[in-house]
Design a protein around this motif. Structure first.
Motif, PDB file in Angstrom:
ATOM      1  N   UNK A 188       0.867  -1.187   0.000  1.00 20.12           N
ATOM      2  CA  UNK A 188       0.000   0.000   0.000  1.00 20.12           C
ATOM      3  C   UNK A 188       0.903   1.236   0.000  1.00 20.12           C
ATOM      4  N   UNK A 189       0.320   2.409  -0.253  1.00 21.35           N
ATOM      5  CA  UNK A 189       1.130   3.638  -0.270  1.00 21.35           C
ATOM      6  C   UNK A 189       1.753   3.878   1.109  1.00 21.35           C
ATOM      7  N   UNK A 190       0.991   3.610   2.164  1.00 22.04           N
ATOM      8  CA  UNK A 190       1.494   3.797   3.539  1.00 22.04           C
ATOM      9  C   UNK A 190       2.692   2.894   3.794  1.00 22.04           C
ATOM     10  N   UNK A 191       2.593   1.642   3.353  1.00 22.90           N
ATOM     11  CA  UNK A 191       3.720   0.707   3.546  1.00 22.90           C
ATOM     12  C   UNK A 191       4.917   1.145   2.714  1.00 22.90           C
ATOM     13  N   UNK A 192       4.648   1.567   1.496  1.00 22.10           N
ATOM     14  CA  UNK A 192       5.718   1.973   0.580  1.00 22.10           C
ATOM     15  C   UNK A 192       6.479   3.182   1.136  1.00 22.10           C
ATOM     16  N   UNK A 193       5.747   4.174   1.636  1.00 23.98           N
ATOM     17  CA  UNK A 193       6.410   5.398   2.107  1.00 23.98           C
ATOM     18  C   UNK A 193       6.983   5.260   3.510  1.00 23.98           C
ATOM     19  N   UNK A 194       6.440   4.332   4.310  1.00 23.83           N
ATOM     20  CA  UNK A 194       6.931   4.148   5.682  1.00 23.83           C
ATOM     21  C   UNK A 194       6.914   5.462   6.439  1.00 23.83           C
ATOM     22  N   UNK A 195       8.038   5.825   7.087  1.00 22.12           N
ATOM     23  CA  UNK A 195       8.054   7.066   7.885  1.00 22.12           C
ATOM     24  C   UNK A 195       7.862   8.327   7.037  1.00 22.12           C
ATOM     25  N   UNK A 196       8.029   8.207   5.713  1.00 20.06           N
ATOM     26  CA  UNK A 196       7.880   9.388   4.851  1.00 20.06           C
ATOM     27  C   UNK A 196       6.418   9.728   4.599  1.00 20.06           C
ATOM     28  N   UNK A 197       5.491   8.806   4.921  1.00 18.22           N
ATOM     29  CA  UNK A 197       4.069   9.109   4.713  1.00 18.22           C
ATOM     30  C   UNK A 197       3.683  10.344   5.530  1.00 18.22           C
TER      31      UNK A 197
ATOM     32  N   UNK B 115      15.817  18.102   2.814  1.00 19.78           N
ATOM     33  CA  UNK B 115      15.560  17.546   1.486  1.00 19.78           C
ATOM     34  C   UNK B 115      15.131  16.083   1.589  1.00 19.78           C
ATOM     35  N   UNK B 116      14.028  15.750   0.922  1.00 23.05           N
ATOM     36  CA  UNK B 116      13.502  14.378   0.953  1.00 23.05           C
ATOM     37  C   UNK B 116      13.468  13.826  -0.463  1.00 23.05           C
ATOM     38  N   UNK B 117      13.938  12.604  -0.611  1.00 24.64           N
ATOM     39  CA  UNK B 117      13.859  11.950  -1.920  1.00 24.64           C
ATOM     40  C   UNK B 117      12.997  10.704  -1.761  1.00 24.64           C
ATOM     41  N   UNK B 118      11.956  10.601  -2.583  1.00 25.53           N
ATOM     42  CA  UNK B 118      11.084   9.431  -2.558  1.00 25.53           C
ATOM     43  C   UNK B 118      11.394   8.616  -3.807  1.00 25.53           C
TER      44      UNK B 118
END
Ligand code: FES
Ligand SMILES: [Fe+2]
Length: 368
Positions: free
Chosen positions: A147-156, A253-256
């Motif tokens: 899921x998007x939440x799992x994919x992003x982890x703490x970045x969500x 700076x955040x990189x996804x």
């Protein structure tokens, strides 16, 4: 030795690698497609090609759906603009579609086609998974995956927060770079190049130090700003009547992974960039500049706003140009080398980026 090896030069220009990336990297991961504000009204749409797949993301009476942007009749493109507002009706012979991709209308169906409900379902547009984080819309082409939440982890929660805190549109645009998409991404993943590439711009703006965090190829780089930058932005905020963000005050700076970068300057300005692969040696860089949201009751002079905005939009453009020139020189040289480059400690975010990429392409390519 504390340095590590970069990926092989051929993976920056090889067509086979590029084709594998479209299906194994771009069609498998969640890809940022745009902002919620662009899909706020019925029939608002965004189009984007993810990997090899043309996608239309559209608002159907409040419901956001991501569908294949190719008509089932004779394969015309359904929505041709990058953004717009129009029902999902084919411009060729006017077949129209519902939010689940099933055919809604076929002119002269009774006399010319005789499609019943089952046949209409069979001709449905392929549907993709869409999800939202704060103001950001993401699509996953692959039918299965986290899921998007799992994919992003703490970045969500980080993306949720920054996308809702920085909403004042300043500027958007795109550039075509003569580089592979990975080289373009790599330009924003380290500050080791600042003294060499940006001596008059970024070097005066931030210190060449970086504190790094990593989660599955998504990374953070926190770089302290120079004192003069803190002062300039404090003055700008006073004129613009905005408040500084409570958590992000330096250059954060955040990189996804694989292709979304978000930079925050002094808790005041957000720069969001995506790197769309065009072919092995061309990339479309899209950028959006947004200021921190302004408290509603504050009125500011348009002249002041324009003058300040001009200052940092020009600064952003100069830095991008400096990065483009050096990145294109690296790209040009890749076919002349077969030894991988080296990544120092300062370039650790690139190592994380490469590791996520290696994981996606594992077993498919030789010598990663
Ligand atoms: S190609 Fe779309 S309706 Fe004919
Ligand atoms: Fe740079």
């Amino acid at each position: 030795m504390i340095s590590t090896q970069s990926i092989l030069p051929k993976h920056y220009y090889d067509l086979l690698t590029f084709e594998q990336e479209l299906s194994r990297v771009f069609e498998q991961n969640w890809i940022f497609v745009g902002f919620k504000e662009h899909l706020s009204k019925n029939n608002d749409f965004i189009t984007i090609t993810i990997g090899n797949t043309p996608v239309v993301v559209q608002n159907f009476n409040g419901q956001i759906s991501a569908l294949l942007n190719i008509c089932s009749h004779r394969k015309a493109t359904l929505q041709r603009d990058v953004r717009g507002n129009r029902p999902l009706r084919c411009p060729y012979h006017c077949w129209s579609y519902k939010s689940d991709g099933v055919l809604a209308g076929v002119p002269q169906n009774r006399t010319d086609f005789g499609l019943d409900e089952a046949a209409k379902k069979h001709l449905a547009l392929k549907q993709f998974t869409v999800d939202i984080c704060g103001e950001l819309i993401f699509v996953r082409v692959a039918a299965r995956g986290p899921s998007l939440i799992e994919f992003l982890g703490p970045y969500f929660s980080i993306l949720q927060r920054v996308s809702t805190d920085f909403t004042e549109q300043v500027q958007e645009g795109s550039f075509l770079w003569n580089t592979n998409w990975k080289i373009a991404c790599e330009t924003v993943l380290e500050v080791y190049h600042v003294a060499g590439v940006h001596p008059e711009t970024f070097a005066n703006f931030a210190k060449a130090e970086c504190e790094i965090e990593n989660f599955n190829g998504h990374t953070t780089g926190n770089t302290p700003l120079q004192d003069a930058t803190h002062k300039w932005w404090a003055g700008a905020r006073k004129h613009l009547k905005t408040n500084q963000h409570s958590d992000f005050k330096e250059y954060n700076h955040f990189f996804i992974y694989p292709n979304l970068a978000i930079g925050l300057t002094n808790g005041s300005l957000m720069s969001l960039q995506t790197y769309d692969p065009i072919d092995p040696t061309h990339t479309k860089l899209n950028y959006q500049l947004k200021m921190i949201s302004k408290p509603n009751d504050r009125v500011i002079s348009e002249a002041v706003k324009t003058a300040i905005n001009l200052n940092f939009t020009q600064f952003n453009h100069t830095i991008l140009e400096e990065d483009r020139v050096i990145a294109e020189s690296c790209q040009k040289n890749m076919p002349h080398c077969n030894v991988p480059g080296l990544l120092g400690k300062c370039e650790d975010r690139i190592r994380h980026f490469h590791n996520a990429w290696r994981l996606d392409l594992n077993e498919l390519l030789e010598g990663l």
